[in-house]
Design a protein around this motif. Structure first.
Motif, short mmCIF file in Angstrom:
data_model
loop_
_atom_site.label_atom_id
_atom_site.label_comp_id
_atom_site.label_asym_id
_atom_site.label_seq_id
_atom_site.Cartn_x
_atom_site.Cartn_y
_atom_site.Cartn_z
N ARG A 148 26.43 69.80 44.88
CA ARG A 148 25.18 70.42 45.68
C ARG A 148 26.16 71.54 46.25
O ARG A 148 27.15 71.57 46.83
N PRO A 149 25.41 72.76 46.23
CA PRO A 149 25.85 73.91 46.76
C PRO A 149 25.98 74.03 47.97
O PRO A 149 26.76 74.80 48.66
N GLY A 150 25.05 73.40 48.96
CA GLY A 150 25.25 73.30 50.44
C GLY A 150 24.81 71.91 50.92
O GLY A 150 24.46 71.15 50.14
N LYS A 151 25.62 71.80 51.86
CA LYS A 151 25.37 70.31 52.47
C LYS A 151 24.33 69.57 52.50
O LYS A 151 24.13 68.43 52.23
N GLU A 197 34.06 75.22 46.99
CA GLU A 197 32.85 75.91 47.89
C GLU A 197 31.77 74.86 47.80
O GLU A 197 30.93 75.19 48.31
N VAL A 198 31.88 73.98 46.66
CA VAL A 198 30.73 73.22 46.45
C VAL A 198 30.87 71.73 47.27
O VAL A 198 32.11 71.47 47.31
N PHE A 199 29.99 71.03 47.54
CA PHE A 199 30.08 69.69 48.15
C PHE A 199 29.97 68.77 46.83
O PHE A 199 29.00 68.73 46.07
N TRP A 200 30.74 67.76 46.71
CA TRP A 200 30.91 66.86 45.70
C TRP A 200 30.93 65.11 46.28
O TRP A 200 31.21 65.19 47.59
N SER A 201 30.42 64.52 45.51
CA SER A 201 29.99 62.97 45.72
C SER A 201 30.38 62.27 44.63
O SER A 201 30.00 62.64 43.47
N GLN A 249 19.87 48.28 41.12
CA GLN A 249 20.32 48.41 42.51
C GLN A 249 21.14 49.68 42.77
O GLN A 249 22.11 49.89 42.22
N GLU A 250 20.42 50.70 43.65
CA GLU A 250 20.92 51.68 43.81
C GLU A 250 22.07 51.44 45.16
O GLU A 250 21.97 50.64 45.87
N LEU A 251 23.12 52.23 44.90
CA LEU A 251 24.29 51.90 45.79
C LEU A 251 24.72 53.27 46.60
O LEU A 251 24.29 54.43 46.28
N LEU A 252 25.47 52.83 47.51
CA LEU A 252 25.79 53.95 48.94
C LEU A 252 26.75 55.03 48.03
O LEU A 252 27.75 54.67 47.50
N GLY A 253 26.38 56.18 47.83
CA GLY A 253 27.53 57.23 47.41
C GLY A 253 28.48 57.45 48.51
O GLY A 253 28.51 57.05 49.57
N SER A 254 29.58 58.10 47.72
CA SER A 254 30.94 58.15 48.65
C SER A 254 30.51 59.55 49.51
O SER A 254 29.39 60.21 49.54
N PRO A 255 31.46 59.81 50.63
CA PRO A 255 31.13 60.83 51.51
C PRO A 255 31.45 62.04 50.69
O PRO A 255 31.94 62.06 49.63
N LEU A 256 30.88 63.29 51.25
CA LEU A 256 31.02 64.54 50.75
C LEU A 256 32.59 64.97 50.73
O LEU A 256 33.19 64.71 51.55
N VAL A 257 32.95 65.54 49.39
CA VAL A 257 34.37 66.26 49.52
C VAL A 257 33.92 67.68 49.23
O VAL A 257 33.25 67.97 48.48
N HIS A 258 34.63 68.45 50.27
CA HIS A 258 34.50 69.92 50.19
C HIS A 258 35.72 70.58 50.87
O HIS A 258 36.23 70.00 51.52
N GLY A 259 35.87 71.87 50.53
CA GLY A 259 36.98 72.73 51.02
C GLY A 259 37.95 73.10 50.26
O GLY A 259 38.48 72.62 49.14
#
Length: 173
Positions: free
Chosen positions: A94-97, A140-144, A163-173
């Protein structure tokens, strides 16, 4: 005394600069749990999925590791439990948080035979890991990493369950 203070100040400044230039977090992960109750005397089973987004060598990858164990000590009915058990691991950006996720890459892995052949699987191995293809990391992008499991229980007559599962926290920077 003056040189010591100057040296200490310089050391602190260098440590701060190193911290600012440090590479982004190499991995971020989160886990999800769900249970499946089977018809008849098949043992109820708890499933755990760990979704991880990881950066290595300038590339980012998403992987989902599935583990499980029966909730009862004895197996009364050892017949087939699933007609299908598939997980789709997704690398999302995602381009922004606060922007919505965009799927960059994904992979669907069929674990039907593995979960039917083993009542318990607590190992982290390639056979129970689904890894989406990696892509070039852009800080520059937020990844998960995210995933979905779709399973169909043998003999329950209800059809596929998602079954939808919890995604990882965002990786950024």
């Amino acid at each position: 005394m003056r040189r010591t203070l100057t040296g200490t100040g310089l050391g602190a400044a260098l440590l701060a600069a190193v911290a600012l230039l440090a590479t982004p977090a190499s991995a971020a992960s989160s886990g999800s749990d769900f249970s499946v109750i089977f018809p008849g005397d098949k043992p109820a089973t708890a499933y755990h999925v760990e979704n991880t987004a990881g950066v290595a060598n300038g590339r980012i990858t998403a992987k989902s590791v599935v583990s499980w164990e029966i909730l009862e000590d004895q197996v009364i009915d050892n017949s087939k439990r699933f007609t299908s058990f598939k997980i789709t691991a997704r690398l999302e950006s995602r381009p922004g948080k606060d922007n919505p996720d965009v799927v960059e890459t994904s992979k669907t892995c069929d674990l039907t035979q593995l979960v039917n052949d083993h009542y318990t699987w607590l190992l982290n191995e390639p056979v129970n890991t689904c890894t989406a293809p990696s892509t070039i990391y852009d800080g520059e992008v937020f990844w998960s990493s995210d995933s979905t499991i779709v399973y169909d229980i043998e003999g329950d007559g209800k059809g596929p369950v998602t079954q939808e599962l919890l995604g990882s926290p965002l990786v950024h920077g």
